[in-house]
Design a protein around this motif. Structure first.
Motif, PDB file in Angstrom:
ATOM      1  N   SER A   3      -8.769  -2.207  11.919  1.00 25.13           N
ATOM      2  CA  SER A   3      -9.768  -2.702  11.414  1.00 25.13           C
ATOM      3  C   SER A   3     -11.038  -1.983  11.254  1.00 25.13           C
ATOM      4  CB  SER A   3     -10.991  -3.885  12.181  1.00 25.13           C
ATOM      5  OG  SER A   3     -10.994  -2.940  13.497  1.00 25.13           O
ATOM      6  N   VAL A   4     -11.925  -2.150  10.786  1.00 33.92           N
ATOM      7  CA  VAL A   4     -12.844  -1.482  10.209  1.00 33.92           C
ATOM      8  C   VAL A   4     -12.958  -0.245  11.775  1.00 33.92           C
ATOM      9  CG1 VAL A   4     -13.903  -2.126   8.453  1.00 33.92           C
ATOM     10  CG2 VAL A   4     -14.632  -2.969  10.423  1.00 33.92           C
ATOM     11  N   ASP A   5     -13.440  -1.205  12.406  1.00 34.64           N
ATOM     12  CA  ASP A   5     -14.126  -0.715  14.002  1.00 34.64           C
ATOM     13  C   ASP A   5     -13.132   0.385  14.457  1.00 34.64           C
ATOM     14  OD1 ASP A   5     -15.758  -1.770  14.454  1.00 34.64           O
ATOM     15  OD2 ASP A   5     -15.416  -3.579  15.671  1.00 34.64           O
ATOM     16  N   ASP A   6     -11.751   0.388  14.272  1.00 36.09           N
ATOM     17  CA  ASP A   6     -10.578   1.847  14.370  1.00 36.09           C
ATOM     18  C   ASP A   6     -10.876   2.944  13.556  1.00 36.09           C
ATOM     19  OD1 ASP A   6      -9.400  -0.160  16.055  1.00 36.09           O
ATOM     20  OD2 ASP A   6      -8.631  -0.893  14.002  1.00 36.09           O
ATOM     21  N   ILE A   7     -12.146   2.655  12.866  1.00 40.38           N
ATOM     22  CA  ILE A   7     -12.608   3.980  11.776  1.00 40.38           C
ATOM     23  C   ILE A   7     -12.989   5.417  13.037  1.00 40.38           C
ATOM     24  CG2 ILE A   7     -13.218   5.507   9.682  1.00 40.38           C
ATOM     25  CD1 ILE A   7     -10.603   3.759   9.193  1.00 40.38           C
ATOM     26  N   ASP A   8     -12.989   6.161  12.579  1.00 40.27           N
ATOM     27  CA  ASP A   8     -13.845   7.513  13.888  1.00 40.27           C
ATOM     28  C   ASP A   8     -14.612   8.429  12.844  1.00 40.27           C
ATOM     29  OD1 ASP A   8     -12.388   7.441  16.083  1.00 40.27           O
ATOM     30  OD2 ASP A   8     -10.522   7.638  15.257  1.00 40.27           O
ATOM     31  N   ALA A   9     -14.318   8.223  11.136  1.00 32.32           N
ATOM     32  CA  ALA A   9     -15.292   9.450  10.463  1.00 32.32           C
ATOM     33  C   ALA A   9     -14.787   8.393   8.525  1.00 32.32           C
ATOM     34  CB  ALA A   9     -15.118  10.856  10.398  1.00 32.32           C
ATOM     35  N   VAL A  10     -16.028   8.512   8.339  1.00 34.17           N
ATOM     36  CA  VAL A  10     -16.181   8.665   6.993  1.00 34.17           C
ATOM     37  C   VAL A  10     -16.807   9.480   5.387  1.00 34.17           C
ATOM     38  CG1 VAL A  10     -16.378   7.148   5.280  1.00 34.17           C
ATOM     39  CG2 VAL A  10     -16.493   6.296   7.565  1.00 34.17           C
ATOM     40  N   MET A  26       1.337  -1.512   0.166  1.00 32.17           N
ATOM     41  CA  MET A  26      -0.215  -0.167   0.473  1.00 32.17           C
ATOM     42  C   MET A  26       0.662   1.000  -0.383  1.00 32.17           C
ATOM     43  SD  MET A  26      -3.289  -0.828   2.182  1.00 32.17           S
ATOM     44  CE  MET A  26      -1.657  -1.545   4.065  1.00 32.17           C
ATOM     45  N   GLU A  27       0.060   2.562  -0.553  1.00 34.77           N
ATOM     46  CA  GLU A  27       1.194   3.534  -0.618  1.00 34.77           C
ATOM     47  C   GLU A  27       0.496   3.676   0.004  1.00 34.77           C
ATOM     48  OE1 GLU A  27       1.056   1.416  -4.717  1.00 34.77           O
ATOM     49  OE2 GLU A  27      -0.907   2.249  -2.928  1.00 34.77           O
ATOM     50  N   ARG A  28       1.898   5.239   0.561  1.00 38.66           N
ATOM     51  CA  ARG A  28       1.167   6.403   2.269  1.00 38.66           C
ATOM     52  C   ARG A  28       1.781   7.380   1.394  1.00 38.66           C
ATOM     53  NH1 ARG A  28       2.089   2.823   7.454  1.00 38.66           N
ATOM     54  NH2 ARG A  28      -0.016   3.745   7.939  1.00 38.66           N
ATOM     55  N   LEU A  29       1.756   8.246   2.184  1.00 38.56           N
ATOM     56  CA  LEU A  29       1.659   9.814   2.160  1.00 38.56           C
ATOM     57  C   LEU A  29       1.438  10.965   3.418  1.00 38.56           C
ATOM     58  CD1 LEU A  29       2.462  12.006   0.451  1.00 38.56           C
ATOM     59  CD2 LEU A  29       0.795  12.384  -0.368  1.00 38.56           C
ATOM     60  N   LYS A  30       2.891  11.492   3.604  1.00 38.36           N
ATOM     61  CA  LYS A  30       2.584  12.111   4.969  1.00 38.36           C
ATOM     62  C   LYS A  30       2.902  13.529   4.545  1.00 38.36           C
ATOM     63  CE  LYS A  30       3.363  12.898   9.025  1.00 38.36           C
ATOM     64  NZ  LYS A  30       3.179  12.644  10.415  1.00 38.36           N
ATOM     65  N   VAL A  31       2.148  14.149   4.826  1.00 42.77           N
ATOM     66  CA  VAL A  31       1.911  15.411   4.766  1.00 42.77           C
ATOM     67  C   VAL A  31       1.695  16.164   6.097  1.00 42.77           C
ATOM     68  CG1 VAL A  31      -0.200  17.220   2.736  1.00 42.77           C
ATOM     69  CG2 VAL A  31       0.481  15.097   2.416  1.00 42.77           C
ATOM     70  N   GLY A  32       2.556  17.438   6.355  1.00 44.77           N
ATOM     71  CA  GLY A  32       2.077  17.439   7.541  1.00 44.77           C
ATOM     72  C   GLY A  32       1.617  16.715   8.832  1.00 44.77           C
ATOM     73  N   ARG A  33       0.907  16.770   9.448  1.00 47.99           N
ATOM     74  CA  ARG A  33       0.276  16.093  10.358  1.00 47.99           C
ATOM     75  C   ARG A  33      -0.551  14.948  10.003  1.00 47.99           C
ATOM     76  NH1 ARG A  33      -2.311  20.327  11.775  1.00 47.99           N
ATOM     77  NH2 ARG A  33      -4.424  18.903  12.921  1.00 47.99           N
ATOM     78  N   ALA A  34      -0.455  14.394   8.870  1.00 52.90           N
ATOM     79  CA  ALA A  34      -1.683  13.203   8.497  1.00 52.90           C
ATOM     80  C   ALA A  34      -0.819  12.528   7.691  1.00 52.90           C
ATOM     81  CB  ALA A  34      -2.483  14.518   6.892  1.00 52.90           C
ATOM     82  N   THR A  35      -1.384  11.583   7.892  1.00 49.39           N
ATOM     83  CA  THR A  35      -0.902  10.163   7.286  1.00 49.39           C
ATOM     84  C   THR A  35      -1.691   9.776   6.423  1.00 49.39           C
ATOM     85  OG1 THR A  35       0.895   9.743   8.768  1.00 49.39           O
ATOM     86  CG2 THR A  35       0.497   8.336   7.256  1.00 49.39           C
ATOM     87  N   LEU A  36      -1.376   9.325   4.942  1.00 56.01           N
ATOM     88  CA  LEU A  36      -2.115   8.888   3.511  1.00 56.01           C
ATOM     89  C   LEU A  36      -2.006   7.695   3.471  1.00 56.01           C
ATOM     90  CD1 LEU A  36      -2.784  12.116   4.129  1.00 56.01           C
ATOM     91  CD2 LEU A  36      -3.699  12.305   1.828  1.00 56.01           C
ATOM     92  N   SER A  40      -6.947  -4.713   3.793  1.00 59.40           N
ATOM     93  CA  SER A  40      -5.997  -3.474   3.773  1.00 59.40           C
ATOM     94  C   SER A  40      -5.503  -2.943   5.023  1.00 59.40           C
ATOM     95  CB  SER A  40      -6.996  -2.670   2.593  1.00 59.40           C
ATOM     96  OG  SER A  40      -6.255  -2.922   1.880  1.00 59.40           O
ATOM     97  N   LEU A  41      -6.969  -3.112   6.212  1.00 60.04           N
ATOM     98  CA  LEU A  41      -6.686  -2.351   6.866  1.00 60.04           C
ATOM     99  C   LEU A  41      -5.902  -2.931   8.325  1.00 60.04           C
ATOM    100  CD1 LEU A  41     -10.149  -0.682   8.182  1.00 60.04           C
ATOM    101  CD2 LEU A  41      -7.724   0.613   7.124  1.00 60.04           C
ATOM    102  N   ALA A  42      -5.883  -4.297   7.952  1.00 61.14           N
ATOM    103  CA  ALA A  42      -4.955  -5.290   9.079  1.00 61.14           C
ATOM    104  C   ALA A  42      -4.014  -5.715   8.800  1.00 61.14           C
ATOM    105  CB  ALA A  42      -6.132  -7.059   8.742  1.00 61.14           C
ATOM    106  N   GLU A  43      -3.817  -5.077   6.968  1.00 64.27           N
ATOM    107  CA  GLU A  43      -2.130  -4.614   6.873  1.00 64.27           C
ATOM    108  C   GLU A  43      -1.487  -3.753   7.958  1.00 64.27           C
ATOM    109  OE1 GLU A  43      -0.582  -5.063   2.636  1.00 64.27           O
ATOM    110  OE2 GLU A  43      -2.120  -5.909   2.244  1.00 64.27           O
ATOM    111  N   ILE A  44      -2.237  -2.618   9.234  1.00 67.64           N
ATOM    112  CA  ILE A  44      -1.664  -1.928   8.997  1.00 67.64           C
ATOM    113  C   ILE A  44      -2.251  -2.154  10.495  1.00 67.64           C
ATOM    114  CG2 ILE A  44      -0.871  -0.644   7.187  1.00 67.64           C
ATOM    115  CD1 ILE A  44      -2.937   1.074   7.634  1.00 67.64           C
TER     116      ILE A  44
END
Length: 280
Positions: free
Chosen positions: A100-107, A1-11, A93-97
């Protein structure tokens, strides 16, 4: 999976599915002789489009931009008509890092067309249930209203199975909402009446997610609007506005649909100065 750091944010880009749509529809009135120089196509004149949600981690909060194609949400006929070659694999995808889906605070739903919203619910027996049980789901009021009351044109993309079981999670906003310092959803219209973009600023760092106003890198031209756009002139004006803003900030532009690039940074003249390629 590709990742990008932008300031405080990690994508982080997750695996949300892939489909193939008609290239002419994706580039509207733009002649094929022009758009085909920017984006590959197959022998059926179709172009590859990802539907990959972006996990945005900021200040210990986990946001997801759109939700993918879902799994077992489409009929065989829909799979064929929409050229779906791969369904969502968000759990893996989430398990790789380690999530889980229950860790998502907002969509953060830029809009609620099926290729963005199918991943919000999953099949449970003869019905559907939410995928992101602990998340607040944000979308514009206009988009949420049309989702529940589609017109003769939009009824083919706004589906009850994608919204009925998540009503209690949805928090619509009027024109703009700041979710945490620096992270905003902003209503634009254009692709749909309720379409929104996502903007994050942290000092000199910035990313802009244009969603389907600029679905791929090949749509950088401000005049190139989709045949799928309900309000193409609005798309053009909003793209012009936010490209000018982003160029001035040397912002990263991130993509949900692009099969070749996850993000591109442009300079003040609109020249690409950095790129994140899709590797998988």
């Amino acid at each position: 999976m590709e990742r990008l750091k932008v300031g405080r944010a990690t994508l982080t880009w997750l695996q949300g599915g892939v489909n193939y749509l008609d290239g002419g529809a994706m580039f509207g009135v733009v002649p094929k002789v022009l758009w085909s120089k920017k984006y590959p196509y197959n022998n059926q004149n179709q172009i590859e489009l990802r539907t990959d949600p972006i996990l945005v981690e900021i200040d210990n909060k986990k946001f997801l931009i759109d939700s993918g194609l879902g799994y077992h949400k489409l009929t065989d006929k829909q799979m064929r008509n929409f050229g779906v070659m791969e369904q969502s694999n968000i759990d893996a995808s989430l398990a790789e890092i380690g999530l889980s889906v229950d860790d998502i605070d907002a969509v953060l739903m830029t809009h609620l067309h099926f290729d963005h919203a199918c991943g919000l619910t999953k099949v449970k027996g003869d019905s559907y249930e939410p995928v992101f049980n602990n998340a607040t789901i944000y979308t514009s009021k206009l988009e949420w209203n049309e989702m529940k009351n589609p017109n003769i044109r939009s009824v083919n993309t706004y589906w009850k199975k994608n919204w009925e079981s998540i009503v209690h999670q949805v928090q619509p906003f009027a024109t703009e909402i700041e979710l945490i310092p620096g992270l905003k959803m902003i209503h634009t219209g254009g692709h749909s009446e309720g379409h929104s973009i996502i903007v994050f600023e942290d000092g000199d760092s910035c990313f802009i997610h244009m969603a389907d106003i600029m679905p791929t890198h090949a749509h950088q031209n401000k005049l190139w609007a989709l045949a799928y756009d309900d309000y193409p002139v609005t798309s053009v004006h909003q793209k012009e506005k936010w490209m000018d803003i982003g160029y001035g900030k040397r912002a990263w532009y991130t993509f949900y649909h692009d099969a070749y690039y996850r993000a591109i940074k442009y300079d003040e003249a609109g020249n690409a100065v950095d790129k994140i390629k899709r590797n998988s």
